[in-house]
Design an enzyme around this catalytic site. Structure first.
Site, PDB file in Angstrom:
ATOM      1  CD  GLU A 167      14.531  -4.394 -34.232  1.00  0.00           C
ATOM      2  OE1 GLU A 167      14.491  -5.104 -33.633  1.00  0.00           O
ATOM      3  OE2 GLU A 167      15.616  -3.397 -33.649  1.00  0.00           O
ATOM      4  CB  ALA A 207     -30.472 -14.420  23.253  1.00  0.00           C
ATOM      5  NE  ARG A 210     -19.887  -6.709   0.923  1.00  0.00           N
ATOM      6  CZ  ARG A 210     -21.108  -6.666   0.760  1.00  0.00           C
ATOM      7  NH1 ARG A 210     -22.120  -7.675   1.981  1.00  0.00           N
ATOM      8  NH2 ARG A 210     -21.523  -5.652   0.150  1.00  0.00           N
ATOM      9  NE  ARG A 226       6.525  -9.572 -29.169  1.00  0.00           N
ATOM     10  CZ  ARG A 226       7.167  -8.962 -29.528  1.00  0.00           C
ATOM     11  NH1 ARG A 226       9.077  -9.271 -29.698  1.00  0.00           N
ATOM     12  NH2 ARG A 226       7.428  -7.219 -30.294  1.00  0.00           N
ATOM     13  CE  LYS A 275     -23.502  -2.094   2.384  1.00  0.00           C
ATOM     14  NZ  LYS A 275     -25.003  -2.292   1.805  1.00  0.00           N
ATOM     15  CD  GLN A 282       2.222   3.940 -34.448  1.00  0.00           C
ATOM     16  OE1 GLN A 282       2.848   4.176 -33.574  1.00  0.00           O
ATOM     17  NE2 GLN A 282       2.812   3.675 -35.547  1.00  0.00           N
ATOM     18  N   GLY A 306       1.154  -0.083 -29.772  1.00  0.00           N
ATOM     19  CA  GLY A 306       1.384  -1.227 -30.267  1.00  0.00           C
ATOM     20  C   GLY A 306       0.344  -2.156 -29.804  1.00  0.00           C
TER      21      GLY A 306
HETATM   22  C1  UD1 Z   1      12.309  -2.992 -29.975  1.00  0.00           C
HETATM   23  C2  UD1 Z   1      13.521  -2.129 -31.180  1.00  0.00           C
HETATM   24  C3  UD1 Z   1      14.442  -3.478 -30.636  1.00  0.00           C
HETATM   25  C4  UD1 Z   1      15.116  -2.970 -28.615  1.00  0.00           C
HETATM   26  C5  UD1 Z   1      13.375  -3.565 -28.125  1.00  0.00           C
HETATM   27  C6  UD1 Z   1      13.362  -2.867 -26.625  1.00  0.00           C
HETATM   28  C7  UD1 Z   1      12.523  -1.511 -33.148  1.00  0.00           C
HETATM   29  C8  UD1 Z   1      12.565  -1.882 -34.742  1.00  0.00           C
HETATM   30  N1  UD1 Z   1      12.706  -2.561 -32.186  1.00  0.00           N
HETATM   31  O1  UD1 Z   1      12.076  -3.979 -30.401  1.00  0.00           O
HETATM   32  O2  UD1 Z   1      16.258  -3.102 -31.243  1.00  0.00           O
HETATM   33  O3  UD1 Z   1      16.210  -4.338 -28.636  1.00  0.00           O
HETATM   34  O4  UD1 Z   1      12.649  -2.931 -28.245  1.00  0.00           O
HETATM   35  O5  UD1 Z   1      12.581  -3.422 -25.750  1.00  0.00           O
HETATM   36  O6  UD1 Z   1      11.843  -0.777 -32.647  1.00  0.00           O
HETATM   37  N2  UD1 Z   1       4.677   0.742 -30.872  1.00  0.00           N
HETATM   38  C9  UD1 Z   1       3.969   1.807 -31.682  1.00  0.00           C
HETATM   39  N3  UD1 Z   1       3.733   2.200 -33.030  1.00  0.00           N
HETATM   40  C10 UD1 Z   1       4.345   0.544 -33.320  1.00  0.00           C
HETATM   41  C11 UD1 Z   1       4.548  -0.251 -33.301  1.00  0.00           C
HETATM   42  C12 UD1 Z   1       5.226  -0.258 -31.729  1.00  0.00           C
HETATM   43  O7  UD1 Z   1       3.827   2.742 -30.327  1.00  0.00           O
HETATM   44  O8  UD1 Z   1       3.957   0.768 -35.238  1.00  0.00           O
HETATM   45  C13 UD1 Z   1       5.188   0.239 -29.320  1.00  0.00           C
HETATM   46  C14 UD1 Z   1       5.145  -0.848 -28.856  1.00  0.00           C
HETATM   47  O9  UD1 Z   1       3.522  -0.331 -28.388  1.00  0.00           O
HETATM   48  C15 UD1 Z   1       5.858  -0.625 -27.188  1.00  0.00           C
HETATM   49  C16 UD1 Z   1       7.257  -0.300 -28.275  1.00  0.00           C
HETATM   50  O10 UD1 Z   1       6.507   1.020 -29.338  1.00  0.00           O
HETATM   51  O11 UD1 Z   1       5.571  -0.160 -26.344  1.00  0.00           O
HETATM   52  C17 UD1 Z   1       8.057  -1.115 -28.743  1.00  0.00           C
HETATM   53  O12 UD1 Z   1       7.160  -1.660 -29.566  1.00  0.00           O
HETATM   54  P1  UD1 Z   1       7.482  -3.362 -30.121  1.00  0.00           P
HETATM   55  O13 UD1 Z   1       7.223  -4.199 -30.456  1.00  0.00           O
HETATM   56  O14 UD1 Z   1       7.623  -3.940 -28.176  1.00  0.00           O
HETATM   57  O15 UD1 Z   1       8.902  -3.341 -29.930  1.00  0.00           O
HETATM   58  P2  UD1 Z   1       9.892  -4.890 -29.600  1.00  0.00           P
HETATM   59  O16 UD1 Z   1       9.942  -6.189 -30.446  1.00  0.00           O
HETATM   60  O17 UD1 Z   1      10.166  -5.073 -28.164  1.00  0.00           O
HETATM   61 CA    CA Z   2       9.400  -4.132 -27.115  1.00  0.00          CA
END
Ligand code: UD1
Ligand code: CA
Length: 484
Positions: free
Chosen positions: A180, A449, A359, A33, A377, A92, A29
């Site tokens: 969610e 000196a 350093r 945020r 250094k 991904q 991800g």
């Molecule tokens: C997710 C859970 C939520 C849980 C929370 C706990 C889902 C839909 N929701 O929400 O129920 O309470 O974690 O922390 O799973 N990531 C990928 N590929 C993607 C999307 C996300 O690898 O396509 C990874 C992100 O980088 C992250 C993890 O998955 O490390 C979780 O994704 P994130 O978007 O943070 O989910 P939350 O909104 O926290």
């Molecule tokens: Ca998360």
């Protein structure tokens, strides 16, 4: 977990379908945020990237070859940062949700259609770094004992905002679905039991049913959490195991959450050091990275930073406002206030500061002193040698028992190249000397000196490199009288 590995050794050799556990870490991800241009899992807490903690914990549970990190946003940067851990990476390319992340890992985790590579897949979140190996093992064992298709780790949070809520079937461990935040109705929003984002899946069941996930939700993503409802429709068992330590499931979706995690890790680090006999005053004012080591009876005063892989011996005192990065200090070292040190080594009983700037490449011998406003250094300062005031010492090899007078400068740079200064044992450099490198001051020699030394000084000699003083008797009085 114990059961899994037992089956493993029994079946190895006889059947190709080994009972094995894989760990998938979702880290693709963007971390929208955080409002950052850097990938979320590379952001640092406790002095290390968030993902580093998750990988280190996963490696305590299964070997690196069975760990699959799912990367996507800035994939190459993430891969490069963790290549040395020996784990596998799955790309991904488009991040279409946590469910999609596991779809992309299908081949890695389930092998070809003929056979399943793994019996169990444990899924961790790359942005929740406080999870412990012990809890992961318990989750795995619970999953096996329950004969479930999916087991999620849950926790009760005082403030469940933002997390998926766990909808249980009844009083038992069975779960109906995960809702969610954005899809929850007011009644569901009040549920304090949240989905931590850590799961154990039976691998064949996961990949048999994962294609039933849909994107019919407010984000238009494939939610891994929807597997709970999918399995229920297929009459497969879904259970939750609640961790009593809600702290270890905390995620880092926002900067504020990241700050909380950082504070937790650092306070835990301070507690660990206190436990080992280190005294830390006002620990919440100190910044101590998780990999730092400190010996017993060392005292750390308020507002000290100990960073990266710094190691400090016993009976040291690190006074306020000192910042020590990646350095090794022996026992009984005193670091006076405001000392800055990076990539340096310090021998036993040395005294540094206040306001010394060391350093990279500074190597201070046992019992040596570096005082206020001394910048160093790439130098070696021998045993018991002293440079107590206002100096620059760079690219120098300084022997034992040397006295460097106040204001001494090694002129190491000619505008193009750096040159070396050698000062042998027992040398006395008078105040305000400039030593123009390359130059060597022989054993036991004296430098007067204010000398500018451009040529080598033989052992036991006195070198003077300054204009002879001239005195004009009565000059000042005459000047005053003329003015009247
Ligand atoms: C997710 C859970 C939520 C849980 C929370 C706990 C889902 C839909 N929701 O929400 O129920 O309470 O974690 O922390 O799973 N990531 C990928 N590929 C993607 C999307 C996300 O690898 O396509 C990874 C992100 O980088 C992250 C993890 O998955 O490390 C979780 O994704 P994130 O978007 O943070 O989910 P939350 O909104 O926290
Ligand atoms: Ca998360």
């Amino acid at each position: 977990m114990a059961k899994t590995s037992k089956t493993n050794s029994k079946s190895s050799g006889s059947t190709p379908q080994l009972a094995r556990t894989a760990i998938a870490i979702m880290a693709a991800g963007k971390g929208t945020r955080l409002k950052s241009k850097h990938p979320k899992v590379l952001h640092e807490i406790g002095g290390k990237p968030i993902l580093a903690y998750v990988i280190a914990t996963a490696k305590k549970v299964v070997p690196a070859k069975d760990i699959f990190v799912i990367i996507g946003h800035e994939a190459e940067r993430v891969r490069e940062a963790f290549a040395s851990t020996g784990v596998n990476f799955v790309v991904q390319a488009e991040q279409r949700g946590t469910g999609h992340a596991l779809m992309v890992a299908r081949e890695a985790l389930s092998g070809n259609k003929a056979g399943n590579k793994y019996d169990q897949v444990i899924v961790l979140s790359g942005d929740a770094p406080l999870i412990t190996a012990d809890t992961i093992r318990k989750l795995s064992d619970f999953h096996t004992a329950q004969r479930a298709s999916m087991t999620l780790l849950s926790a009760d949070l005082d403030n469940p905002y933002g997390y998926g809520r766990v909808i249980r079937k009844g009083r038992g461990p069975e779960v109906q679905e995960i809702v969610e935040e954005k899809s929850a109705n007011p009644r569901q929003m009040k549920i304090r039991e949240i989905n931590s984002g850590f799961y154990a899946f039976t691998a064949p069941a996961l990949y048999e049913h994962i294609d039933r996930l849909s994107t019919a939700n407010p984000h238009g993503e494939y939610y891994l959490t929807d597997m709970a409802a999918v399995f229920n429709r297929a009459r497969k068992k879904v259970v939750a195991m609640k961790t009593p330590d809600a702290g270890e499931v905390l995620g880092s979706n926002t900067r504020a959450e990241m700050m909380m995690l950082d504070a937790r890790l650092r306070l835990a680090k301070c507690r660990e050091l206190l436990e080992q006999g280190v005294m830390i005053f006002y620990p919440h004012t100190c910044v101590i990275d998780t990999d730092v080591e400190v010996g017993a009876d060392t005292v750390i005063e308020p507002f000290v930073q100990l960073l990266r892989s710094t190691k400090i011996g016993e009976d040291c005192r690190i006074r306020s406002y000192s910042v020590i990065a990646n350095s090794i200090l022996s026992d009984r070292v005193t670091v006076k206030p405001g000392t800055i040190m990076e990539d340096s080594r310090v021998g036993a009983g040395a005294v540094l500061g206040p306001y010394t700037h060391m350093r990279p490449g500074t190597d201070v011998g046992a019992g040596a002193h570096l005082g206020n406003f001394v910048e160093t250094k790439k130098i070696k300062l021998g045993k018991g040698s002293k440079a107590n005031h206002l100096s620059y010492l760079g690219d120098a090899e300084i022997g034992e028992g040397v006295n460097i007078g106040a204001g001494t400068i090694t002129c190491n740079y000619d505008g193009v190249n750096k040159h070396k200064t050698v000062i042998e044992d027992g040398v006395f450099i008078g105040s305000d000397a400039t030593l123009v490198a390359p130059v060597k001051i022989g054993r036991g020699a004296y430098v007067g000196a204010a000398s500018c030394i451009t040529e080598d000084v033989p052992a036991d000699a006195l070198a003077l490199g300054r204009a002879r003083q001239s005195v004009k008797e009565g000059w000042a009085r005459e000047k005053r009288e003329k003015r009247r």
